[in-house]
Design an enzyme around this catalytic site. Structure first.
Site, PDB file in Angstrom:
ATOM      1  N   ASP B   7       0.838  -1.197   0.000  1.00 11.38           N
ATOM      2  CA  ASP B   7       0.000   0.000   0.000  1.00 11.38           C
ATOM      3  C   ASP B   7       0.877   1.253   0.000  1.00 11.38           C
ATOM      4  O   ASP B   7       2.076   1.194   0.311  1.00 11.38           O
ATOM      5  CB  ASP B   7      -0.867  -0.052   1.259  1.00 11.38           C
ATOM      6  CG  ASP B   7      -1.880   1.062   1.300  1.00 11.38           C
ATOM      7  OD1 ASP B   7      -2.272   1.570   0.231  1.00 11.38           O
ATOM      8  OD2 ASP B   7      -2.286   1.419   2.422  1.00 11.38           O
ATOM      9  N   ASP B   9      -0.414   5.020   1.033  1.00 12.74           N
ATOM     10  CA  ASP B   9      -0.660   5.956   2.135  1.00 12.74           C
ATOM     11  C   ASP B   9      -0.602   5.257   3.482  1.00 12.74           C
ATOM     12  O   ASP B   9      -1.210   4.205   3.674  1.00 12.74           O
ATOM     13  CB  ASP B   9      -2.035   6.618   1.959  1.00 12.74           C
ATOM     14  CG  ASP B   9      -2.081   7.454   0.702  1.00 12.74           C
ATOM     15  OD1 ASP B   9      -1.028   7.937   0.267  1.00 12.74           O
ATOM     16  OD2 ASP B   9      -3.184   7.610   0.140  1.00 12.74           O
TER      17      ASP B   9
END
Lengths: 175, 175
Positions: B7, B9
């Protein structure tokens, strides 16, 4: 619900058609469709003008104004009720196209949501039950049922089940 | 080569840290980290200012200037030699962020290419051997080994193996 992975360019959107119309109008020259058969419609443009074509392809706004492929809206509106659909575009190569593609999709296919759009560089990690794509390089890694969506650049490829137009997709997925 | 889905953020980029610093400077008020535990760091901001926070989150440029999480660059540079890595961000909700995220990634992680970035709305069709993500909603559908990357908003969640920082990731993946 079965999942269908659907490509954007040359499948629901028509960048090649837009580029050919623009080119023939601007330069008064014809595109050579036979040259596209090596896997890219850019090869259909005379070599001295390919750089112009690529610059337009990479420019902001190009993907925002494309035509929608015939019958894609009506057929996908129905398919979207019966399947889990993701529109997956290998668009990261064209960073200026990313927001354009989002805006284009939600304008022309308002029954889709942003959750159904995937913008990637490579599709090998995308899984589903069916994939509809005009490029063998995207289909080859896919673990589900593959359909090659017919385009000028893939006319000579053998060994894949094909979808030639969206009415044919309806006959497969909405019967 | 094993595939790792990572991922963006709160895992390699720090939007929460940026927003907190901006907010506390601008409003002279403190963020309440305890309120984030319901699954979103936006809840840590006083209710009367959440709209401002969301507007900044959706604005062009916000994701272009984020800090990189400590040690992510060094560790991922090595991991990228041993694994097939894709950086997958559920970013399509923020269409103004799409190009920013592309530009940010290739600036701070120049050993990645555009082929390794995926911008999507939902991650349920993404397959791989490992996933590192700060949201259970992304991990829950994943068929491989899942790691919850620790963030303020997921501190109270149980039942997942965790990665607390990138040095710990190195101890798992580069041993």
């Amino acid at each position: 619900m079965e999942r269908i992975i659907i490509d954007m360019d040359e499948v629901i959107a028509d960048p090649m058609g837009d580029m050919v119309a623009w080119y023939e109008e601007k330069h008064g020259l014809k595109v050579d469709y036979d040259q596209m058969k090596e896997g890219s419609w850019v090869r259909g443009f005379p070599e001295q003008h390919r750089q112009l074509v690529l610059e337009r392809l990479y420019s902001e706004g190009f993907f925002r104004n494309l035509s929608v492929m015939d019958d894609a809206q009506d057929v996908l509106k129905e398919m979207n009720k019966r399947y889990e659909i993701f529109i997956v575009s290998a668009a990261v190569e064209f960073p200026n196209s990313l927001k354009d593609k989002h805006d284009w999709l939600l304008e022309h296919f308002p029954f889709f949501t942003w959750r159904q759009l995937v913008l990637c560089g490579d599709k090998r990690m995308i899984h589903g039950d069916y994939m509809i794509d005009d490029h063998v390089r995207n289909l080859v890694h896919f673990p589900g049922k593959k359909y090659l969506y017919t385009a000028f650049h893939n006319r000579e490829i053998e060994g894949y089940d094909r979808i030639h137009h969206w009415r044919e997709a309806a006959s497969i997925f909405l019967k």
